[in-house]
Scaffold this motif. Structure first.
Motif, PDB file in Angstrom:
ATOM      1  N   TYR A  55       1.140  -1.587  -0.113  1.00  0.00           N
ATOM      2  CA  TYR A  55       0.039  -0.262  -0.282  1.00  0.00           C
ATOM      3  C   TYR A  55       0.763   1.312   0.079  1.00  0.00           C
ATOM      4  CZ  TYR A  55      -3.880  -2.955   0.423  1.00  0.00           C
ATOM      5  OH  TYR A  55      -5.018  -3.906   0.907  1.00  0.00           O
ATOM      6  N   CYS A  83      -4.459  -2.872  -4.187  1.00  0.00           N
ATOM      7  CA  CYS A  83      -3.779  -1.499  -4.089  1.00  0.00           C
ATOM      8  C   CYS A  83      -3.942  -0.299  -5.861  1.00  0.00           C
ATOM      9  CB  CYS A  83      -2.607  -1.492  -3.297  1.00  0.00           C
ATOM     10  SG  CYS A  83      -1.474   0.182  -4.294  1.00  0.00           S
ATOM     11  N   TRP A 130      -6.761   4.363   4.190  1.00  0.00           N
ATOM     12  CA  TRP A 130      -5.276   4.039   3.726  1.00  0.00           C
ATOM     13  C   TRP A 130      -4.758   3.557   5.144  1.00  0.00           C
ATOM     14  CZ3 TRP A 130       0.048   6.192   5.717  1.00  0.00           C
ATOM     15  CH2 TRP A 130       0.867   5.234   5.461  1.00  0.00           C
TER      16      TRP A 130
END
Length: 159
Positions: A55, A83, A130
């Motif tokens: 990520y 991702c 995130w």
């Protein structure tokens, strides 16, 4: 069905009695997970570490999808695909927000204020999302995003 016929189990931490279908222990709040977590090693990294690293921009995700042995590990592939899909969705959202900002700037005072407000909310939301994805991957979980996660699971299953 009355509660006397429900099969019971006990919590491994506090030994509280609960139904077998309970998601959390009523005594200590521990999650009762049946899903196995990623704990093995793939290459020089542990599976959770590789999943979390996927990520950090889209570059590690692409590298993991191209390099041996990472490209054959389902956990790492899932997080890499998710991702990349998230980056694609973010680019589309950024384009849509830019177009909306151009239209909103026509409104004299309220337009620029709305643009700043929406940009701040979307930015904070993206940061939180995130962080959640990185932490869940680091914990060895395959946290699926709505819409994108199902497609990432399909792609990860293909070797």
């Amino acid at each position: 069905m009355d509660e006397t016929n429900v099969p019971l189990t006990s919590c491994p931490d506090c030994a509280a009695q609960m139904p077998q279908t309970a998601a959390y222990c009523p005594g200590c709040g521990r999650p009762m997970q049946t899903e196995a977590r990623a704990q093995g090693k793939v290459g020089v990294l542990s599976e959770p570490m590789a999943g979390a690293l996927a990520y950090f921009t889209f570059i590690p995700a692409i590298i993991f999808l191209l390099l041996e042995p990472y490209k054959h590990n389902r956990f790492v592939r899932f997080h890499s695909f998710q991702c990349l899909l998230l980056w694609g969705a973010a680019i589309l959202l950024a384009i849509a927000l830019k177009l909306a900002a151009l239209l909103l700037f026509i409104i004299p005072v309220l337009g620029p204020l709305l643009v700043v407000l929406v940009s701040a909310v979307v930015g904070i939301g993206a940061l939180v999302l995130w962080l959640v994805l990185v932490v869940k991957a680091f914990l060895g979980e395959t946290f699926q995003l709505p819409l994108l996660g199902a497609f990432a699971v399909q792609q990860a299953a293909q070797s």
